[in-house]
Design a protein around this motif. Structure first.
Motif, short mmCIF file in Angstrom:
data_model
loop_
_atom_site.label_atom_id
_atom_site.label_comp_id
_atom_site.label_asym_id
_atom_site.label_seq_id
_atom_site.Cartn_x
_atom_site.Cartn_y
_atom_site.Cartn_z
N VAL A 176 0.83 -1.21 0.00
CA VAL A 176 0.00 0.00 0.00
C VAL A 176 0.86 1.26 0.00
N ASP A 177 2.01 1.20 0.66
CA ASP A 177 2.91 2.35 0.63
C ASP A 177 3.42 2.62 -0.78
N GLU A 178 3.77 1.57 -1.50
CA GLU A 178 4.29 1.71 -2.86
C GLU A 178 3.20 2.16 -3.83
N ILE A 179 2.03 1.56 -3.71
CA ILE A 179 0.95 1.84 -4.65
C ILE A 179 0.23 3.14 -4.31
N GLY A 180 0.20 3.47 -3.01
CA GLY A 180 -0.46 4.71 -2.60
C GLY A 180 -1.96 4.57 -2.42
#
Length: 192
Positions: free
Chosen positions: A34-38
């Motif tokens: 989720v951090d990478e994808i936003g």
């Protein structure tokens, strides 16, 4: 009326592929994704179902893009031995140019999940089989053209070259330069 999706799932698969490729399946957390994808975890699970389902999509994306680059190089017209050299040298260059040295996603997946995760094993096995098939087709073309001894077993040579490619992809993760890998390329081609 529901809210429109605020992210492109195809872009999200590409982003997830990068995380899984760098960290591996087990070390990648849903929070990493989720951090990478936003996006939020709820959106992640709603769009993809599970971390594992997203991993499978990422591995399929790798298969459809990165893994077929070698197959494409081998299928080009022209003399076979220079094509084989160009393909192997392209792998060396690609791996050494990567500042993270993450290697090959398929090879990484094989070492982490083969025999443990049936679907991932199946996907990697299919990628390896396609690469080996492209190598065999190139070798057989070289035999027909008189570049390679026709009495040699093209299937065995293709298996040896696949093992060479896999080994080179692992070696490149720790290589301090191209010399050792170029020696592997030269040795592999010298036995054809």
């Amino acid at each position: 009326m529901g809210r429109p999706k605020q992210f492109d799932p195809e872009v999200a698969v590409d982003q997830a592929m990068g995380v899984f490729w760098r960290k591996g399946y087990a070390a990648t957390t849903p929070q990493d994704l989720v951090d990478e994808i936003g996006i939020g975890k709820g959106s992640l699970y709603h769009a993809f179902g599970s971390k594992h389902a997203l991993f499978e999509r990422a591995l399929e994306r790798y298969r459809d893009t990165q893994a077929y680059a070698l197959v494409e190089l081998l299928g080009r017209p022209g003399p076979v031995l220079p094509r084989l050299r160009a393909a192997l040298e392209a792998l060396v260059e690609m791996d050494l140019d990567d500042p993270v040295r993450k290697g090959c996603f398929a090879v990484n997946t094989a070492t982490e999940l083969a025999g443990v995760d049936a679907r991932s094993t199946e996907l990697v096995r299919a990628m390896f089989a396609r690469t080996e098939g492209a190598l065999r087709a190139a070798l057989e073309a070289g035999q027909r053209a008189g570049e390679i001894d026709a009495s040699r077993d093209a299937r065995a040579m293709a298996s040896m070259l696949l093992a060479t490619v896999i080994g080179m992809r692992v070696m490149a993760k720790t290589a301090d330069g191209p010399d050792q890998l170029n020696r592997v390329v030269n040795a592999a081609l010298s036995v054809l």
